[in-house]
Design an enzyme around this catalytic site. Structure first.
Site, short mmCIF file in Angstrom:
data_model
loop_
_atom_site.label_atom_id
_atom_site.label_comp_id
_atom_site.label_asym_id
_atom_site.label_seq_id
_atom_site.Cartn_x
_atom_site.Cartn_y
_atom_site.Cartn_z
N ASP A 104 34.19 109.55 87.13
CA ASP A 104 34.22 108.67 85.96
C ASP A 104 34.42 109.58 84.75
O ASP A 104 34.58 110.80 84.92
CB ASP A 104 32.93 107.84 85.89
CG ASP A 104 31.67 108.71 85.87
OD1 ASP A 104 31.65 109.73 85.14
OD2 ASP A 104 30.72 108.39 86.60
N LYS B 57 32.39 112.79 84.85
CA LYS B 57 32.57 113.83 85.87
C LYS B 57 33.80 113.55 86.71
O LYS B 57 34.01 112.43 87.17
CB LYS B 57 31.32 113.96 86.75
CG LYS B 57 30.76 112.65 87.24
CD LYS B 57 29.38 112.86 87.87
CE LYS B 57 28.72 111.53 88.17
NZ LYS B 57 27.33 111.66 88.61
N GLU C 83 38.95 105.98 86.58
CA GLU C 83 38.52 106.20 85.19
C GLU C 83 38.85 107.63 84.75
O GLU C 83 37.99 108.39 84.33
CB GLU C 83 37.02 105.89 85.03
CG GLU C 83 36.72 104.43 85.30
CD GLU C 83 35.29 104.01 84.95
OE1 GLU C 83 34.40 104.87 84.92
OE2 GLU C 83 35.08 102.80 84.71
N THR D 62 39.27 103.95 81.25
CA THR D 62 38.19 103.09 80.74
C THR D 62 37.92 103.40 79.27
O THR D 62 38.57 104.25 78.67
CB THR D 62 36.90 103.26 81.57
OG1 THR D 62 35.96 102.26 81.15
CG2 THR D 62 36.29 104.64 81.37
N GLU E 216 37.80 96.81 87.13
CA GLU E 216 36.34 96.79 87.25
C GLU E 216 35.77 95.95 86.11
O GLU E 216 36.04 96.21 84.94
CB GLU E 216 35.74 98.21 87.14
CG GLU E 216 36.01 99.11 88.31
CD GLU E 216 35.26 100.44 88.19
OE1 GLU E 216 34.26 100.50 87.45
OE2 GLU E 216 35.69 101.40 88.85
N ASP F 219 15.17 96.16 93.64
CA ASP F 219 15.08 97.18 94.71
C ASP F 219 14.27 98.42 94.31
O ASP F 219 14.37 99.45 94.96
CB ASP F 219 16.48 97.58 95.20
CG ASP F 219 17.20 98.50 94.26
OD1 ASP F 219 16.81 98.58 93.07
OD2 ASP F 219 18.17 99.15 94.69
N ASN G 30 18.05 99.35 87.00
CA ASN G 30 19.44 98.94 86.86
C ASN G 30 20.05 99.49 85.57
O ASN G 30 19.34 99.81 84.63
CB ASN G 30 19.54 97.42 86.88
CG ASN G 30 19.15 96.85 88.22
OD1 ASN G 30 19.37 97.49 89.25
ND2 ASN G 30 18.57 95.66 88.22
N ASP H 44 23.16 115.05 87.93
CA ASP H 44 23.00 113.60 87.90
C ASP H 44 22.37 113.11 89.21
O ASP H 44 21.20 112.73 89.26
CB ASP H 44 24.36 112.94 87.65
CG ASP H 44 24.23 111.47 87.30
OD1 ASP H 44 23.10 110.98 87.20
OD2 ASP H 44 25.28 110.82 87.12
CA CA Z 1 18.12 98.19 91.13
#
Ligand code: CA
Length: 582
Positions: free
Chosen positions: A300, A303, A348, A387, A446, A457, A461, A542
């Site tokens: 992206d 990177k 991207e 992008t 996208e 989860d 997010n 990351d």
């Molecule tokens: Ca999540």
């Protein structure tokens, strides 16, 4: 006693909202402005198919009691134009409790609170608005909880439209909606000119409506199952095809594994995975968009690492390696039976690709990829992908570079995430400019939007209630659908040579709702999280620090149990104006 319990539970839920958001169930209701104005009310869902006579009768009995129960929902959203409310979620609160909420919202928003506003009716407050004029946005408060049924009903305060009906009891929600409408002297109608049931004007037969499901094989390894909107367990690809998706997008990484064969995660998407996904797409009549990252893991604007195997190569060697990799990968994918519709030369690629950052080198790599695509699958279109369309002049610059070096390509593609990427007007303008100047086709490869604030989860997010991002639509099922519909309309109707829209990772849901520990085991074993710990060797800064699960489970078209949301119908609605037939 029952009343006392309700009052207690109101505070209980308020406190726990931050931790146990799934407790938030209830009915949402709005009533603002001129209460005598005629309210046109429209249903998002396909109502007749969802009715349940027995449930409706039961709810009818309970209704008068039901609409008096209260909870708190501090994160509902409203948009203001100076001090005119454009839209909001507003809820009924008994007037006696207004001050309780006022303090909470003041501290939450640092905002002024208006408990008058003309919304107190029959001893109940029918609307609260809280806003911060300096930020031009507001937070509206509270909703009705309908006891014994888990359902939400969202109204748009500006228009009176029902924005969404969702929850465990969809049938119940619709029955409740009808009762409420009847009580308010309103009737339900089909959605009008601003709605999603109208087919998009001028949407060509071949308009590409796509879904990126690169994580699906890893999700399935982790035990995720998918259900259609009626709750029937089905193959994900069948569900998508039935809902108007005609193209599946898949990313391809060169070698997303460490020396011991441990996957980096993010679906462990190599050419073999793409071949399997392409095969299943073809079995359900869908084409494939192959998204080469030309990296061993995520590429992206932040990177664009070269694959491990390409380390130390000259640009000439790297271009040849890229040519070979592209050709071999496409051959693998074709051999599986996939119908490749389009191939992306990088992901991207804003000023970098596979470790190269000079335009001559980037274009050398892209040209090698283009040559491989033309030789291997001449039927497929070639796309480039950039992008940040909101950055003034950037797309004109990129397109100019591609033209300067004479790159052989067909489609200039963009990401468009409404949270970060500016207005749709701007998107249409910058893509149209490229299309008109260079005679290219353009598209969005996208996009996505959140249908809930909540994470399911145990891995945070990218977008949540606290995110300081643009939020043109509420984070609701209806908001998600309207966002996608707006992007489709923009590309199809307001953009020169616009040929399609692809939603990103619409099926990347939680692999479990029990605990972080259980999920982590699956993410590490199956590659079903965005990154595993094994990716640290390749991306220490990351992935090495932040590896974990899905950061977009609240932007999927499926809830945490795997059941399709009503918003998935937006693709069929856009094409035909009708709900999908199943
Ligand atoms: Ca999540």
């Amino acid at each position: 006693m029952r009343v006392l319990r309700r009052i207690v539970s109101r505070f209980y839920v308020y406190i726990l909202w931050f931790f146990l958001a799934f407790l938030a169930v209830g009915l949402l209701f709005s009533r603002l402005g001129d209460t005598d104005a005629a309210h046109k009310v429209t249903l998002f869902a396909d109502v007749p198919a969802m009715e349940d006579a027995a449930l409706a009768a039961k709810l009818e009995e309970e209704m008068p009691e039901g609409i008096r129960m209260i909870k708190v929902h501090p994160f509902s959203y409203a948009m203001f134009d100076s001090d005119n409310l454009l839209s909001a979620d507003l809820y009924i609160i008994p007037a006696s409790h207004v001050e309780d909420y006022a303090g909470s919202f003041r501290s939450l928003a640092g905002a002024s609170f208006d408990a008058e506003g003309g919304y107190v009716r029959d001893g109940e407050l029918w609307g609260v608005r809280v806003w911060d004029a300096a930020r031009g946005e507001g937070i509206a408060a509270d909703y009705i909880d309908y006891p014994d049924e888990d359902c939400w009903l969202f109204f748009n305060a500006g228009s009176g439209h029902i924005r969404s009906i969702s929850g465990e009891g969809d049938d119940a929600a619709i029955a409740v909606a009808r009762r409420l409408l009847a009580m308010r002297g309103e009737s339900s109608t089909e959605r009008g000119e601003d709605g999603m049931r109208e087919p998009a004007q001028g949407l060509p037969e071949g308009f590409l409506l796509g879904m990126d499901v690169s994580s699906v094989l890893a999700e399935e390894r982790s035990g995720v199952k998918y259900y259609d909107v009626d709750g029937n367990e089905r193959d994900l690809f069948a569900i998508l095809a039935d809902n108007g998706i005609n193209t599946i997008r898949v990313r391809v990484w060169n070698d997303p594994y460490d020396a011991n064969g441990n996957g980096y995660g993010g679906g462990n998407c190599d050419a073999a995975a793409a071949a399997e996904i392409g095969r299943r797409a073809a079995e359900h009549g869908m084409g494939l968009l192959v998204d080469f990252h030309y990296s061993d893991f995520w590429a992206d604007p932040g990177k664009q690492f070269a694959p491990k195997a390409w380390a130390g190569m000259t640009i000439g060697e790297k271009s040849e390696a890229l040519f070979s990799f592209t050709r071999e990968s496409l051959e693998t994918i074709l051999a599986a039976g996939a119908r490749i519709r389009m191939v992306q030369l990088g992901n991207e690629t804003n000023g970098a690709l596979a470790g190269e950052t000079s335009w001559p080198n980037i274009l050398s790599l892209m040209a090698a990829g283009a040559r491989a695509v033309r030789e291997t699958c001449p039927e497929a279109q070639i796309a480039v992908h950039f992008t940040d369309p909101e950055k003034a002049g950037s797309y004109a610059f990129y397109a100019g570079k591609l033209d300067e070096y004479g790159l052989d390509y067909d489609v200039f593609a963009s990401s468009y995430y409404p949270f970060w990427h500016g207005t749709l007007d701007n998107l249409a303008a910058v893509l149209s400019a490229v299309a008109e100047r260079y005679g290219k086709q353009v598209m969005v490869v996208e996009t996505s939007y959140a249908w809930t604030d909540e994470d399911s989860d145990f891995f945070a997010n990218t977008v949540s209630a606290q995110s300081a991002v643009d939020r043109p639509w509420p984070y609701t099922v209806q908001g998600q659908a309207e966002a996608v519909r707006a992007v489709i309309d923009t590309v199809a109707r307001r953009t020169t040579n616009g040929i399609g829209v692809v939603y990103w990772e619409g099926a990347w849901i939680s692999v479990g709702t029990n605990s972080w520990e259980e999920n982590r085991e699956k993410w590490e074993r199956d590659g079903s999280g965005w990154a595993s710990s094994f990716a640290a060797e390749y991306d220490p800064e990351d992935a090495g620090r932040w590896y974990g699960g899905s950061a977009v489970d609240n932007q999927a078209f499926f809830d945490a149990s795997g059941r399709a949301l009503e918003s998935l119908k937006v693709f069929s609605f856009a094409r035909t104006g009708a709900a999908p037939e199943t």
